[in-house]
Design an enzyme around this catalytic site. Sequence first.
Site, PDB file in Angstrom:
ATOM      1  N   LYS A  66      -4.896  -5.774  -7.757  1.00 52.92           N
ATOM      2  CA  LYS A  66      -3.497  -6.268  -7.771  1.00 52.92           C
ATOM      3  C   LYS A  66      -2.779  -5.909  -6.479  1.00 52.92           C
ATOM      4  CE  LYS A  66      -3.285  -5.302 -12.713  1.00 52.92           C
ATOM      5  NZ  LYS A  66      -2.749  -4.338 -13.675  1.00 52.92           N
TER       6      LYS A  66
ATOM      7  N   HIS B 260     -24.140   7.740   6.016  1.00 55.06           N
ATOM      8  CA  HIS B 260     -24.496   7.884   4.595  1.00 55.06           C
ATOM      9  C   HIS B 260     -25.157   9.266   4.491  1.00 55.06           C
ATOM     10  CE1 HIS B 260     -25.666   7.104   0.598  1.00 55.06           C
ATOM     11  NE2 HIS B 260     -26.277   5.948   0.705  1.00 55.06           N
TER      12      HIS B 260
HETATM   13  N1   CP Z   1     -29.795   3.990  -0.729  1.00 58.53           N
HETATM   14  C1   CP Z   1     -28.653   3.547  -1.266  1.00 58.53           C
HETATM   15  O1   CP Z   1     -27.553   3.852  -0.798  1.00 58.53           O
HETATM   16  O2   CP Z   1     -28.826   2.755  -2.365  1.00 58.53           O
HETATM   17  P1   CP Z   1     -27.623   2.136  -3.205  1.00 58.53           P
HETATM   18  O3   CP Z   1     -26.922   1.144  -2.327  1.00 58.53           O
HETATM   19  O4   CP Z   1     -28.257   1.492  -4.415  1.00 58.53           O
HETATM   20  O5   CP Z   1     -26.705   3.257  -3.589  1.00 58.53           O
END
Ligand code: CP
Length: 320
Positions: free
Chosen positions: A93, A145
């Site tokens: 929203k 990540h």
């Molecule tokens: N490796 C990894 O980040 O997988 P997902 O995108 O499924 O979390």
Amino acid sequence: MNNPQLDTDGRLRHLLSIEGLPKKILNQILDTAESFLGVAEREVKKVPLLRGKTVCNLFFENSTRTRTTFEIAAKRLSADVISLNVNTSSQSKGETILDTVDNLIAMHADMFVVRHSQSGAAHFIAKHVPNHIHVINAGDGRHSHPTQGLLDMFTIRKYKPDLHNLRVAIVGDVLHSRVARSEIHALTTLGVPEVRVIAPKTLLPTHVEKLGVHVFHDMKAGLKDVDVVMMLRLQNERMNGAMLPSSQEYFKTYGLTQEKLSLAKPDAIVLHPGPMNRGVEIDSSVADGAQSVILPQVTYGIAIRMAVMAMLAGGQGGQA
Ligand code: CP
């Protein structure tokens, strides 16, 4: 310069990227994860380290492994876990990300696990939250990540304990990969002496060699005598226009087959962060073969995420 990930005593305050984290902290996370492996073998798979704490999963981008293993990890630490469904939340929203965060803080959230398609999203939230709240980056754009990088190091260490004597190849779409950046920073920080990247020129960042890697464009040369092969997914969702002739052509040149893998050391292991595109970057016979450690990576991801959350909350390990 101040590292926003560490407090004034050098302890982990947020986990936003592997870049900038000292080797000591990386090893502490890996060792703490080791102590949590046994929790999965218990009849009651729980330790009380995060009892009374609330962990909020904020996934603004799709995920199977990261989201689920963070949720399992938090539950094994006895935390209360909220996984916000962003599609049905008030984000749809027009609510801003910081307003969403502020509302969850008003509900006494203690920790945020954030995945977002924009690089820097987790940093943005970490700068905003009060001191007692911790933020973990679960993947931001093509930037970082960190828990994937850490679980990959944990997996390598399990199969190849002497990191100072390894030759590692990272293969595929390095340009768009937050996983590759986290892996490169983790491998070089932990003292792996030779890190190679193997990719077509179009899928490599400019000046990638400044990260301390050796660049190869030919799989046969790049895989020669390596101990570890880390495959990457083609990140089609982050490509602007065609960067490759076709996925079949890509597989022929850069797809990992048994034939290409035979150039690595006979006991080499194969990693892939998932999700895999079989027949694009990896052949099924390799993905499901004896040298693959792709599913153990997923299992170890739970222990790594437990370790990170426990350390952020000031806990020690799996003996509790
Ligand atoms: N490796 C990894 O980040 O997988 P997902 O995108 O499924 O979390």
